[in-house]
Design a protein around this motif. Structure first.
Motif, short mmCIF file in Angstrom:
data_model
loop_
_atom_site.label_atom_id
_atom_site.label_comp_id
_atom_site.label_asym_id
_atom_site.label_seq_id
_atom_site.Cartn_x
_atom_site.Cartn_y
_atom_site.Cartn_z
N MET A 1 0.84 -1.16 0.00
CA MET A 1 0.00 0.00 0.00
C MET A 1 0.89 1.24 0.00
SD MET A 1 -2.83 1.31 2.79
CE MET A 1 -4.03 0.07 2.42
N THR A 2 0.54 2.22 -0.82
CA THR A 2 1.28 3.46 -0.89
C THR A 2 0.95 4.33 0.32
OG1 THR A 2 1.20 3.37 -3.29
CG2 THR A 2 1.73 5.50 -2.30
N LYS A 3 1.97 4.86 0.96
CA LYS A 3 1.76 5.74 2.11
C LYS A 3 1.53 7.16 1.60
CE LYS A 3 3.85 7.15 6.47
NZ LYS A 3 2.63 7.27 7.18
N LEU A 4 0.48 7.78 2.10
CA LEU A 4 0.19 9.16 1.74
C LEU A 4 1.19 10.09 2.39
CD1 LEU A 4 -3.69 9.18 2.18
CD2 LEU A 4 -2.41 9.02 0.05
N GLU A 5 1.65 11.08 1.65
CA GLU A 5 2.59 12.05 2.21
C GLU A 5 1.88 13.06 3.09
OE1 GLU A 5 5.26 13.85 -0.57
OE2 GLU A 5 5.48 11.98 -1.67
N ASN A 6 0.65 13.44 2.70
CA ASN A 6 -0.07 14.46 3.43
C ASN A 6 -1.55 14.09 3.46
OD1 ASN A 6 -0.84 16.83 4.69
ND2 ASN A 6 -0.82 18.02 2.82
N VAL A 7 -2.04 13.63 4.59
CA VAL A 7 -3.45 13.28 4.71
C VAL A 7 -4.25 14.57 4.82
CG1 VAL A 7 -5.18 12.12 6.13
CG2 VAL A 7 -2.94 11.07 5.80
N ILE A 8 -5.19 14.77 3.89
CA ILE A 8 -6.00 15.98 3.86
C ILE A 8 -7.24 15.83 4.75
CG2 ILE A 8 -7.38 17.49 2.37
CD1 ILE A 8 -5.44 16.65 0.10
N HIS A 9 -7.84 14.66 4.74
CA HIS A 9 -9.04 14.42 5.53
C HIS A 9 -9.21 12.92 5.73
CE1 HIS A 9 -13.07 14.93 7.15
NE2 HIS A 9 -13.47 13.97 6.34
N THR A 10 -9.74 12.54 6.86
CA THR A 10 -10.04 11.15 7.14
C THR A 10 -11.52 11.04 7.47
OG1 THR A 10 -7.83 10.77 8.02
CG2 THR A 10 -9.54 9.18 8.64
N GLY A 11 -12.25 10.26 6.68
CA GLY A 11 -13.66 10.00 6.96
C GLY A 11 -13.76 8.81 7.90
N LYS A 12 -14.62 8.93 8.91
CA LYS A 12 -14.77 7.85 9.88
C LYS A 12 -16.24 7.47 10.00
CE LYS A 12 -10.88 9.41 12.68
NZ LYS A 12 -10.46 9.86 14.01
N ALA A 13 -16.49 6.16 10.07
CA ALA A 13 -17.86 5.67 10.22
C ALA A 13 -17.85 4.42 11.09
CB ALA A 13 -18.47 5.35 8.86
N HIS A 14 -18.99 4.17 11.71
CA HIS A 14 -19.19 2.98 12.53
C HIS A 14 -20.34 2.19 11.92
CE1 HIS A 14 -19.33 0.51 16.13
NE2 HIS A 14 -20.65 0.64 16.12
N THR A 15 -20.13 0.91 11.65
CA THR A 15 -21.17 0.07 11.04
C THR A 15 -21.44 -1.13 11.94
OG1 THR A 15 -20.49 0.74 8.83
CG2 THR A 15 -21.76 -1.30 9.00
N THR A 16 -22.73 -1.45 12.09
CA THR A 16 -23.14 -2.63 12.84
C THR A 16 -24.02 -3.50 11.95
OG1 THR A 16 -25.06 -1.48 13.74
CG2 THR A 16 -23.08 -1.47 15.07
N GLY A 17 -23.92 -4.79 12.08
CA GLY A 17 -24.82 -5.70 11.39
C GLY A 17 -24.55 -5.96 9.93
N GLY A 18 -23.62 -5.24 9.32
CA GLY A 18 -23.31 -5.47 7.91
C GLY A 18 -24.40 -5.02 6.96
N ARG A 19 -24.31 -5.47 5.72
CA ARG A 19 -25.20 -4.99 4.66
C ARG A 19 -26.61 -5.55 4.74
NH1 ARG A 19 -22.00 -5.86 0.07
NH2 ARG A 19 -23.71 -5.18 -1.21
N ASN A 20 -26.83 -6.59 5.50
CA ASN A 20 -28.15 -7.21 5.57
C ASN A 20 -28.87 -6.77 6.85
OD1 ASN A 20 -30.37 -8.76 5.12
ND2 ASN A 20 -29.36 -10.72 5.42
N GLY A 21 -29.48 -5.59 6.81
CA GLY A 21 -30.22 -5.07 7.96
C GLY A 21 -29.37 -4.30 8.95
N GLY A 22 -28.16 -4.01 8.59
CA GLY A 22 -27.27 -3.26 9.47
C GLY A 22 -27.49 -1.76 9.37
N ALA A 23 -26.58 -1.02 9.96
CA ALA A 23 -26.66 0.44 9.93
C ALA A 23 -25.25 1.01 9.99
CB ALA A 23 -27.48 0.95 11.10
N SER A 24 -25.09 2.20 9.41
CA SER A 24 -23.82 2.91 9.45
C SER A 24 -24.07 4.36 9.85
CB SER A 24 -23.12 2.88 8.09
OG SER A 24 -22.70 1.59 7.75
N ARG A 25 -23.10 4.89 10.61
CA ARG A 25 -23.20 6.28 11.05
C ARG A 25 -21.80 6.87 11.07
NH1 ARG A 25 -26.38 9.70 14.45
NH2 ARG A 25 -25.07 10.96 15.80
N THR A 26 -21.68 8.09 10.53
CA THR A 26 -20.39 8.76 10.57
C THR A 26 -20.14 9.32 11.96
OG1 THR A 26 -21.40 10.81 9.74
CG2 THR A 26 -20.39 9.34 8.11
N ASP A 27 -18.87 9.56 12.25
CA ASP A 27 -18.51 10.03 13.59
C ASP A 27 -19.09 11.39 13.92
OD1 ASP A 27 -16.78 11.30 11.77
OD2 ASP A 27 -15.16 11.44 13.24
N ASP A 28 -19.40 12.20 12.89
CA ASP A 28 -20.00 13.52 13.15
C ASP A 28 -21.53 13.48 13.10
OD1 ASP A 28 -20.54 13.27 10.44
OD2 ASP A 28 -19.31 14.98 9.84
#
Length: 100
Positions: A1-28
């Motif tokens: 994997m190529t290492k980024l020299e300068n991270v501009i933004h990191t998106g974060k999310a939390h997922t439960t249950g997977g794609r079959n009836g689960g849910a996802s929510r971003t940290d904000d």
């Protein structure tokens, strides 16, 4: 994997249950979705749709940046339609997603 020299933004999310009836929510909390399997009954979206939304938004922004640098005027209502494929590999195992 190529290492980024300068991270501009990191998106974060939390997922439960997977794609079959689960849910996802971003940290904000700006995105809070129920998930469903593509082509099956359910009230949520599927991960490929979310990928298509994110990929197309980034691609359109890149076009705008390139046009600005080249001093090209784009229409104010510029839009893009994207399809994301979920595919099977040679052994009928899921290979992953790709922009179509």
């Amino acid at each position: 994997m190529t290492k980024l020299e300068n991270v501009i933004h990191t998106g974060k999310a939390h997922t439960t249950g997977g794609r079959n009836g689960g849910a996802s929510r971003t940290d904000d909390g700006r995105l809070d979705v129920k998930l469903s399997v593509p082509g099956k009954p359910g009230t949520g979206t599927n991960p490929e749709q979310l990928f298509a939304v994110g990929w197309s938004a980034c691609f359109l922004s890149a076009i705008k940046i390139a046009a600005s640098k080249a001093r090209v005027t784009l229409p104010t209502d510029l839009s893009i339609d994207v399809e994301v494929d979920l595919g099977l590999g040679p052994a009928n195992n899921i290979q992953g997603s790709q922009p179509a």
